[in-house]
Enzyme design. Structure first.
Site, PDB file in Angstrom:
ATOM      1  N   SER A   8       0.955  -1.269  -0.038  1.00  0.00           N
ATOM      2  CA  SER A   8      -0.064   0.142   0.146  1.00  0.00           C
ATOM      3  C   SER A   8       0.836   1.144  -0.093  1.00  0.00           C
ATOM      4  O   SER A   8       1.658   1.481   0.967  1.00  0.00           O
ATOM      5  CB  SER A   8      -1.019  -0.093   1.221  1.00  0.00           C
ATOM      6  OG  SER A   8      -1.377   1.413   1.386  1.00  0.00           O
ATOM      7  N   HIS A  33      -1.194  -1.192  -4.247  1.00  0.00           N
ATOM      8  CA  HIS A  33      -2.404  -0.937  -3.627  1.00  0.00           C
ATOM      9  C   HIS A  33      -2.515   0.717  -3.258  1.00  0.00           C
ATOM     10  O   HIS A  33      -1.514   1.363  -2.654  1.00  0.00           O
ATOM     11  CB  HIS A  33      -2.775  -1.594  -2.451  1.00  0.00           C
ATOM     12  CG  HIS A  33      -3.763  -1.597  -1.828  1.00  0.00           C
ATOM     13  ND1 HIS A  33      -4.933  -2.470  -1.809  1.00  0.00           N
ATOM     14  CD2 HIS A  33      -4.109  -0.860  -0.624  1.00  0.00           C
ATOM     15  CE1 HIS A  33      -5.939  -1.976  -1.004  1.00  0.00           C
ATOM     16  NE2 HIS A  33      -5.523  -1.110  -0.395  1.00  0.00           N
ATOM     17  N   ASP A  35      -4.841   3.455  -1.779  1.00  0.00           N
ATOM     18  CA  ASP A  35      -5.870   3.771  -0.708  1.00  0.00           C
ATOM     19  C   ASP A  35      -6.467   5.171  -1.122  1.00  0.00           C
ATOM     20  O   ASP A  35      -5.661   6.184  -0.795  1.00  0.00           O
ATOM     21  CB  ASP A  35      -5.409   3.686   0.675  1.00  0.00           C
ATOM     22  CG  ASP A  35      -5.228   2.433   1.035  1.00  0.00           C
ATOM     23  OD1 ASP A  35      -6.116   1.466   1.077  1.00  0.00           O
ATOM     24  OD2 ASP A  35      -3.938   2.067   1.370  1.00  0.00           O
ATOM     25  N   MET A  37      -9.059   8.003   0.135  1.00  0.00           N
ATOM     26  CA  MET A  37      -9.795   8.490   1.423  1.00  0.00           C
ATOM     27  C   MET A  37     -10.700   9.801   1.057  1.00  0.00           C
ATOM     28  O   MET A  37      -9.900  10.646   0.800  1.00  0.00           O
ATOM     29  CB  MET A  37      -8.868   8.406   2.567  1.00  0.00           C
ATOM     30  CG  MET A  37      -8.461   6.827   2.906  1.00  0.00           C
ATOM     31  SD  MET A  37      -7.532   7.122   4.440  1.00  0.00           S
ATOM     32  CE  MET A  37      -6.470   5.723   4.124  1.00  0.00           C
ATOM     33  N   HIS A  66      -8.413   1.150  -3.880  1.00  0.00           N
ATOM     34  CA  HIS A  66      -9.263   0.809  -2.852  1.00  0.00           C
ATOM     35  C   HIS A  66     -10.172   2.206  -2.256  1.00  0.00           C
ATOM     36  O   HIS A  66      -9.408   3.063  -1.852  1.00  0.00           O
ATOM     37  CB  HIS A  66      -8.628   0.386  -1.579  1.00  0.00           C
ATOM     38  CG  HIS A  66      -9.099  -0.029  -0.409  1.00  0.00           C
ATOM     39  ND1 HIS A  66      -8.587  -0.185   0.850  1.00  0.00           N
ATOM     40  CD2 HIS A  66     -10.413   0.122   0.010  1.00  0.00           C
ATOM     41  CE1 HIS A  66      -9.500  -0.415   1.769  1.00  0.00           C
ATOM     42  NE2 HIS A  66     -10.752  -0.321   1.315  1.00  0.00           N
ATOM     43  N   MET A  68     -12.081   4.292  -0.297  1.00  0.00           N
ATOM     44  CA  MET A  68     -12.703   4.411   1.197  1.00  0.00           C
ATOM     45  C   MET A  68     -13.395   5.780   0.968  1.00  0.00           C
ATOM     46  O   MET A  68     -13.180   6.812   1.697  1.00  0.00           O
ATOM     47  CB  MET A  68     -11.704   4.404   2.267  1.00  0.00           C
ATOM     48  CG  MET A  68     -11.266   2.939   2.611  1.00  0.00           C
ATOM     49  SD  MET A  68      -9.522   2.999   3.388  1.00  0.00           S
ATOM     50  CE  MET A  68      -8.419   3.185   1.982  1.00  0.00           C
ATOM     51  N   MET A 139     -11.295  -6.371   5.586  1.00  0.00           N
ATOM     52  CA  MET A 139     -10.494  -5.140   6.437  1.00  0.00           C
ATOM     53  C   MET A 139     -10.013  -5.949   7.712  1.00  0.00           C
ATOM     54  O   MET A 139     -11.027  -6.453   8.390  1.00  0.00           O
ATOM     55  CB  MET A 139     -10.998  -3.854   6.754  1.00  0.00           C
ATOM     56  CG  MET A 139     -11.391  -2.991   5.521  1.00  0.00           C
ATOM     57  SD  MET A 139      -9.844  -2.468   4.464  1.00  0.00           S
ATOM     58  CE  MET A 139      -8.911  -1.521   5.807  1.00  0.00           C
ATOM     59  N   GLY A 144      -8.945   3.714   7.423  1.00  0.00           N
ATOM     60  CA  GLY A 144      -8.342   5.237   7.614  1.00  0.00           C
ATOM     61  C   GLY A 144      -7.196   5.351   7.885  1.00  0.00           C
ATOM     62  O   GLY A 144      -6.496   6.517   7.384  1.00  0.00           O
ATOM     63  N   ASP A 177      -6.345  -6.416   4.182  1.00  0.00           N
ATOM     64  CA  ASP A 177      -5.927  -5.253   4.483  1.00  0.00           C
ATOM     65  C   ASP A 177      -5.806  -4.710   5.778  1.00  0.00           C
ATOM     66  O   ASP A 177      -7.035  -4.348   6.361  1.00  0.00           O
ATOM     67  CB  ASP A 177      -6.714  -4.208   3.585  1.00  0.00           C
ATOM     68  CG  ASP A 177      -5.878  -2.996   3.295  1.00  0.00           C
ATOM     69  OD1 ASP A 177      -4.829  -2.612   3.940  1.00  0.00           O
ATOM     70  OD2 ASP A 177      -6.732  -2.130   2.704  1.00  0.00           O
ATOM     71  N   GLY A 179      -2.548  -4.312   9.130  1.00  0.00           N
ATOM     72  CA  GLY A 179      -1.716  -5.019  10.087  1.00  0.00           C
ATOM     73  C   GLY A 179      -1.053  -6.095   9.448  1.00  0.00           C
ATOM     74  O   GLY A 179      -0.702  -6.923  10.218  1.00  0.00           O
ATOM     75  N   GLY A 199       1.138  -2.324   4.124  1.00  0.00           N
ATOM     76  CA  GLY A 199       1.590  -0.627   3.862  1.00  0.00           C
ATOM     77  C   GLY A 199       3.025  -0.433   4.604  1.00  0.00           C
ATOM     78  O   GLY A 199       4.052  -0.687   4.116  1.00  0.00           O
ATOM     79  N   SER A 200       2.934  -0.325   5.897  1.00  0.00           N
ATOM     80  CA  SER A 200       4.016  -0.179   6.789  1.00  0.00           C
ATOM     81  C   SER A 200       5.300  -1.318   6.837  1.00  0.00           C
ATOM     82  O   SER A 200       6.251  -0.978   7.163  1.00  0.00           O
ATOM     83  CB  SER A 200       3.703   0.446   8.215  1.00  0.00           C
ATOM     84  OG  SER A 200       2.576  -0.524   8.604  1.00  0.00           O
TER      85      SER A 200
END
Ligand code: DX5
Ligand code: ZN
Length: 221
Positions: A8, A33, A35, A37, A66, A68, A139, A144, A177, A179, A199-200
């Site tokens: 992500s 990916h 995101d 928002m 994605h 949101m 999710m 967010g 998606d 964690g 992501g992270s």
């Protein structure tokens, strides 16, 4: 199962986004990916149509977008035209007739479809739409923000949706998606996920190729 890794870019350095995407491509990522928002459906604002357009010019990688956003049927066509390969939106964000119309519009534009479910939404809500879906996104955090902790209580929902997919639409992919890292990847793969957003766990590490490889090895259960 064939596992796909979808880093992500929410956790990437947007100033050098093309280089970041090239690093994950070279590192063996399967999807990018993206995101999106709107500050309404989720309490955060990220990126939108112009960035998807720029990414499309910068890479031939598969763009997994994605959304949101509130009432996504208003925008799915624009994201297809901007260059998304797959457009995913939230089942909670629109009325049933607008969800069906949005999925049909994405298909008519020759792109792939996905619906996403937030943690508190039961997996069975996707059933009326499953025949139109190329992917379901579960999710595993509240949408967010990047960098949140994986919700292990989502594992039964992943299993339930995998059972529905196997019964009614075996070609449909199952993405998770939130964690996801080398600790949580084996848990979600065991529950039936085959596309892992991270992501992270990818962009939070200096060596993106090694980060992707670590998740892939951990997922190979
Ligand atoms: C959260 C986004 C995620 C986020 C994941 O709302 O949908 O894609 O970037 O970030 P990590 O992998 O850090 O949980
Ligand atoms: Zn996402």
């Amino acid at each position: 199962m064939d596992i796909k890794i979808a880093p992500s870019i929410l956790s990437a350095d947007f100033v050098r986004l093309a280089d970041e995407v090239e690093e994950i491509r070279a590192g063996g990522a399967d999807y990018v990916h993206v995101d999106v928002m709107d500050g309404l459906f989720v309490p955060n604002i990220s990126i939108g149509i112009p960035v998807v357009k720029s990414l499309r010019k910068a890479t031939d990688m598969f763009l997994d977008v994605h959304l949101m956003i509130d009432r996504p049927h208003r925008y799915v066509g624009k994201f297809c035209d901007a260059g998304a390969d797959l457009v995913c939106f939230h089942v909670e964000a629109d009325e049933p007739q607008d969800i069906l119309a949005a999925l049909d519009e994405i298909k008519a534009k020759g792109k792939k479809t996905a619906l996403s479910v937030k943690p508190k939404t039961p997996g069975s809500v996707i059933l009326p739409y499953l025949d139109r879906l190329d992917m379901v996104l579960v999710m595993t955090v509240e949408p967010g923000f990047g960098g949140q902790s994986f919700m292990a209580d989502m594992l039964p929902k992943i299993r339930g949706i995998r059972a529905l997919i196997n019964e009614y639409k075996p070609s449909c992919e199952l993405e998770v998606d939130g964690g996801i890292d080398d600790k949580t990847a084996p848990l979600v793969v065991d529950a039936g996920a085959n596309v892992l957003v991270a992501g992270s766990a990818v962009f939070g590490r200096p060596d993106r190729a090694k980060a992707i490889e670590d998740i892939r090895m951990a997922a190979a259960i």
